[in-house]
Design a protein around this motif. Sequence first.
Motif, PDB file in Angstrom:
ATOM      1  N   GLU A  60       0.834  -1.207   0.000  1.00  0.00           N
ATOM      2  CA  GLU A  60       0.000   0.000   0.000  1.00  0.00           C
ATOM      3  C   GLU A  60       0.867   1.255   0.000  1.00  0.00           C
ATOM      4  O   GLU A  60       0.617   2.200  -0.744  1.00  0.00           O
ATOM      5  CB  GLU A  60      -0.931  -0.008   1.219  1.00  0.00           C
ATOM      6  N   GLY A  61       1.899   1.262   0.812  1.00  0.00           N
ATOM      7  CA  GLY A  61       2.803   2.410   0.858  1.00  0.00           C
ATOM      8  C   GLY A  61       3.519   2.634  -0.460  1.00  0.00           C
ATOM      9  O   GLY A  61       3.667   3.775  -0.918  1.00  0.00           O
ATOM     10  N   ARG A  62       3.962   1.534  -1.076  1.00  0.00           N
ATOM     11  CA  ARG A  62       4.641   1.665  -2.365  1.00  0.00           C
ATOM     12  C   ARG A  62       3.701   2.208  -3.443  1.00  0.00           C
ATOM     13  O   ARG A  62       4.121   2.939  -4.341  1.00  0.00           O
ATOM     14  CB  ARG A  62       5.250   0.326  -2.791  1.00  0.00           C
ATOM     15  N   LYS A  63       2.409   1.880  -3.367  1.00  0.00           N
ATOM     16  CA  LYS A  63       1.438   2.422  -4.332  1.00  0.00           C
ATOM     17  C   LYS A  63       1.362   3.938  -4.210  1.00  0.00           C
ATOM     18  O   LYS A  63       1.327   4.647  -5.214  1.00  0.00           O
ATOM     19  CB  LYS A  63       0.055   1.808  -4.109  1.00  0.00           C
ATOM     20  N   HIS A  64       1.350   4.429  -2.975  1.00  0.00           N
ATOM     21  CA  HIS A  64       1.308   5.883  -2.770  1.00  0.00           C
ATOM     22  C   HIS A  64       2.575   6.536  -3.316  1.00  0.00           C
ATOM     23  O   HIS A  64       2.517   7.587  -3.957  1.00  0.00           O
ATOM     24  CB  HIS A  64       1.141   6.221  -1.292  1.00  0.00           C
TER      25      HIS A  64
END
Length: 176
Positions: A60-64
């Motif tokens: 999820e963090g990498r998507k942001h």
Amino acid sequence: MRFFMPRLLLVAGCATILLSVSGCAGLDLFSPKQAEAPAGSDQELMSRAEAAFALKQYDEGRKHLQRLINNFPESELVPIARMSVGRTYFDEKRFDEARAEYQRFIELFPQHEQLDEAQYYTGLSYFRQMEKLDRDQTMTNKAVREFQALVSEFRHSQFAPDAQTKLAECYRQLAQ
């Protein structure tokens, strides 16, 4: 009258179906998908990514961070975002992906102040994949190359002492 009633029911049924389908906004059957709009500013995306990383929600963090990189390519946060992506892969022991991200950072930002850190973690990702003594030593040789580059180019880096220690371990392994 016999033929009029079934036709009326058929026309009324078709009209009802057409009206219910065309009025149903949730289905979006007949409208093309719109591209996802950027969600917030670069600062917002970085904050969301950091919050996700704190909860160990790396994907999820990498998507942001990827949205930040794609939507704000001129942002001063892009180098930090790339380093963070590499770090999350490293933390997950996905060393090939981490190394690729660090090498991309080195190529894109050759004058950045965190260049020594990217070089160190590139070497460390090879180091963590070293094989036993009786196996192929390709990763050991690559770790040596990266640690030597760090020690020679960034003598005063905070990572240089550990790189020298790891370099000595690599040399011991290669000697055996």
